[in-house]
Design a protein around this motif. Structure first.
Motif, mmCIF file in Angstrom:
data_model
loop_
_atom_site.group_PDB
_atom_site.id
_atom_site.type_symbol
_atom_site.label_atom_id
_atom_site.label_comp_id
_atom_site.label_asym_id
_atom_site.label_seq_id
_atom_site.Cartn_x
_atom_site.Cartn_y
_atom_site.Cartn_z
ATOM 1 N N LYS A 1 -17.154 -33.943 16.307
ATOM 2 C CA LYS A 1 -17.022 -34.973 17.332
ATOM 3 C C LYS A 1 -15.736 -35.725 17.055
ATOM 4 O O LYS A 1 -15.527 -36.120 15.915
ATOM 5 C CB LYS A 1 -18.209 -35.931 17.301
ATOM 6 C CG LYS A 1 -19.568 -35.282 17.487
ATOM 7 C CD LYS A 1 -19.754 -34.783 18.877
ATOM 8 C CE LYS A 1 -21.176 -34.237 19.024
ATOM 9 N NZ LYS A 1 -21.339 -33.112 19.793
ATOM 10 N N PRO A 2 -14.844 -35.948 17.977
ATOM 11 C CA PRO A 2 -14.909 -35.434 19.341
ATOM 12 C C PRO A 2 -14.741 -33.921 19.359
ATOM 13 O O PRO A 2 -14.155 -33.328 18.462
ATOM 14 C CB PRO A 2 -13.723 -36.118 20.042
ATOM 15 C CG PRO A 2 -12.764 -36.427 18.945
ATOM 16 C CD PRO A 2 -13.595 -36.678 17.717
ATOM 17 N N MET A 3 -15.298 -33.335 20.403
ATOM 18 C CA MET A 3 -15.296 -31.886 20.522
ATOM 19 C C MET A 3 -13.898 -31.310 20.607
ATOM 20 O O MET A 3 -13.045 -31.849 21.299
ATOM 21 C CB MET A 3 -16.038 -31.466 21.800
ATOM 22 C CG MET A 3 -17.498 -31.274 21.635
ATOM 23 S SD MET A 3 -18.118 -30.446 23.108
ATOM 24 C CE MET A 3 -19.629 -31.326 23.304
ATOM 25 N N ALA A 4 -13.699 -30.220 19.914
ATOM 26 C CA ALA A 4 -12.471 -29.438 20.059
ATOM 27 C C ALA A 4 -12.768 -28.329 21.064
ATOM 28 O O ALA A 4 -13.841 -27.725 21.034
ATOM 29 C CB ALA A 4 -12.069 -28.833 18.722
ATOM 30 N N LEU A 5 -11.846 -28.085 21.984
ATOM 31 C CA LEU A 5 -12.009 -26.990 22.935
ATOM 32 C C LEU A 5 -11.517 -25.704 22.283
ATOM 33 O O LEU A 5 -10.377 -25.637 21.822
ATOM 34 C CB LEU A 5 -11.229 -27.266 24.213
ATOM 35 C CG LEU A 5 -11.673 -28.479 25.020
ATOM 36 C CD1 LEU A 5 -10.724 -28.705 26.196
ATOM 37 C CD2 LEU A 5 -13.096 -28.312 25.504
ATOM 38 N N ILE A 6 -12.372 -24.716 22.221
ATOM 39 C CA ILE A 6 -12.056 -23.440 21.588
ATOM 40 C C ILE A 6 -12.060 -22.371 22.670
ATOM 41 O O ILE A 6 -13.057 -22.185 23.362
ATOM 42 C CB ILE A 6 -13.099 -23.068 20.505
ATOM 43 C CG1 ILE A 6 -13.389 -24.232 19.551
ATOM 44 C CG2 ILE A 6 -12.697 -21.789 19.778
ATOM 45 C CD1 ILE A 6 -12.252 -24.670 18.703
ATOM 46 N N HIS A 7 -10.929 -21.683 22.831
ATOM 47 C CA HIS A 7 -10.813 -20.614 23.827
ATOM 48 C C HIS A 7 -10.258 -19.377 23.140
ATOM 49 O O HIS A 7 -9.136 -19.408 22.629
ATOM 50 C CB HIS A 7 -9.901 -21.039 24.976
ATOM 51 C CG HIS A 7 -9.781 -20.013 26.040
ATOM 52 N ND1 HIS A 7 -8.606 -19.762 26.696
ATOM 53 C CD2 HIS A 7 -10.680 -19.150 26.557
ATOM 54 C CE1 HIS A 7 -8.797 -18.796 27.578
ATOM 55 N NE2 HIS A 7 -10.036 -18.412 27.498
ATOM 56 N N THR A 8 -11.057 -18.328 23.107
ATOM 57 C CA THR A 8 -10.652 -17.099 22.429
ATOM 58 C C THR A 8 -10.761 -15.924 23.382
ATOM 59 O O THR A 8 -11.760 -15.777 24.088
ATOM 60 C CB THR A 8 -11.553 -16.842 21.204
ATOM 61 O OG1 THR A 8 -11.401 -17.926 20.293
ATOM 62 C CG2 THR A 8 -11.189 -15.549 20.506
ATOM 63 N N ILE A 9 -9.725 -15.113 23.382
ATOM 64 C CA ILE A 9 -9.764 -13.843 24.100
ATOM 65 C C ILE A 9 -9.810 -12.757 23.038
ATOM 66 O O ILE A 9 -8.959 -12.707 22.142
ATOM 67 C CB ILE A 9 -8.527 -13.654 25.000
ATOM 68 C CG1 ILE A 9 -8.434 -14.793 26.005
ATOM 69 C CG2 ILE A 9 -8.578 -12.298 25.696
ATOM 70 C CD1 ILE A 9 -7.127 -14.835 26.776
ATOM 71 N N LEU A 10 -10.822 -11.924 23.109
ATOM 72 C CA LEU A 10 -10.992 -10.823 22.160
ATOM 73 C C LEU A 10 -10.758 -9.499 22.872
ATOM 74 O O LEU A 10 -11.320 -9.265 23.935
ATOM 75 C CB LEU A 10 -12.410 -10.805 21.591
ATOM 76 C CG LEU A 10 -12.857 -11.995 20.756
ATOM 77 C CD1 LEU A 10 -14.342 -11.879 20.447
ATOM 78 C CD2 LEU A 10 -12.056 -12.066 19.483
ATOM 79 N N GLU A 11 -9.968 -8.650 22.284
ATOM 80 C CA GLU A 11 -9.884 -7.280 22.775
ATOM 81 C C GLU A 11 -11.218 -6.615 22.433
ATOM 82 O O GLU A 11 -11.788 -6.854 21.367
ATOM 83 C CB GLU A 11 -8.736 -6.523 22.090
ATOM 84 C CG GLU A 11 -7.366 -6.958 22.518
ATOM 85 C CD GLU A 11 -6.897 -6.295 23.802
ATOM 86 O OE1 GLU A 11 -7.558 -5.352 24.286
ATOM 87 O OE2 GLU A 11 -5.862 -6.728 24.320
ATOM 88 N N GLU A 12 -11.691 -5.787 23.332
ATOM 89 C CA GLU A 12 -12.948 -5.078 23.094
ATOM 90 C C GLU A 12 -12.907 -4.310 21.773
ATOM 91 O O GLU A 12 -13.915 -4.225 21.060
ATOM 92 C CB GLU A 12 -13.228 -4.120 24.253
ATOM 93 C CG GLU A 12 -14.532 -3.370 24.132
ATOM 94 C CD GLU A 12 -14.760 -2.402 25.282
ATOM 95 O OE1 GLU A 12 -15.649 -1.551 25.139
ATOM 96 O OE2 GLU A 12 -14.066 -2.485 26.318
#
Length: 166
Positions: free
Chosen positions: A54-65
């Motif tokens: 807290k406060p929240m961290a925004l986590i955005h991950t793109i994974l290759e299959e």
């Protein structure tokens, strides 16, 4: 705080289980000493606090299959890792996208996650949207999302924010 990653070969460190991280680090050449290996695994696990802080961290991950198909540590370790990814994806601040192997080429922009700037003035319609990748920050006019975009190297953006906050 926002963390974005694109992982083609292995699962992002923030989303790794302890066994997956250990198996991955064991494959290093030259190999780590046992004590150093465990310290690296624990450090990686400590960083996972970003997922629930807290406060929240925004986590955005793109994974290759391919990263999800590679059986790091064997079938049981990978099965637990995939279950852990499913659990992480349930968190409100975590976005995990998978780039299928069937996409021979991709523009990358498809995966952008646009956010309205917290400094925009919504009362008169002046608003910019920001999307980040590990290397670039993209900025566009929210009223004209198909219009021109400003692309800034992530390092230059970080320097700008440091200056602006001073």
């Amino acid at each position: 705080m926002a963390v974005s990653s694109y992982c083609a070969q292995v699962i992002d460190g923030l989303l790794q289980t302890k066994d997956y991280a250990r198996a991955l680090l064991k494959s290093n050449y030259p190999p780590f000493e046992s004590e150093e290996l465990e310290q690296l695994v624990e450090a990686r696990m400590d960083r996972k606090a970003l997922l629930t802080r807290k406060p929240m961290a925004l986590i955005h991950t793109i994974l290759e299959e391919a990263a999800m198909r590679r059986k790091v540590g064997g079938a049981s370790v990978m099965r637990a890792q995939l279950r852990h990814l499913i659990d992480c994806a349930q968190l409100p601040n975590v976005t995990i996208q998978v780039m299928p192997l069937s996409h021979a080429e991709h523009a990358g922009e498809i995966a952008y996650d646009w956010h309205k700037s917290s400094y925009s003035d919504a009362s008169n319609g002046d608003c910019v949207e920001v999307a980040t990748t590990p290397t670039t920050v993209h900025i566009r006019d929210s009223k004209n999302p198909d219009g021109p975009r400003l692309r800034i190297p992530a390092t230059a953006w970080a320097d700008f924010l440091t200056f602006a906050r001073a």
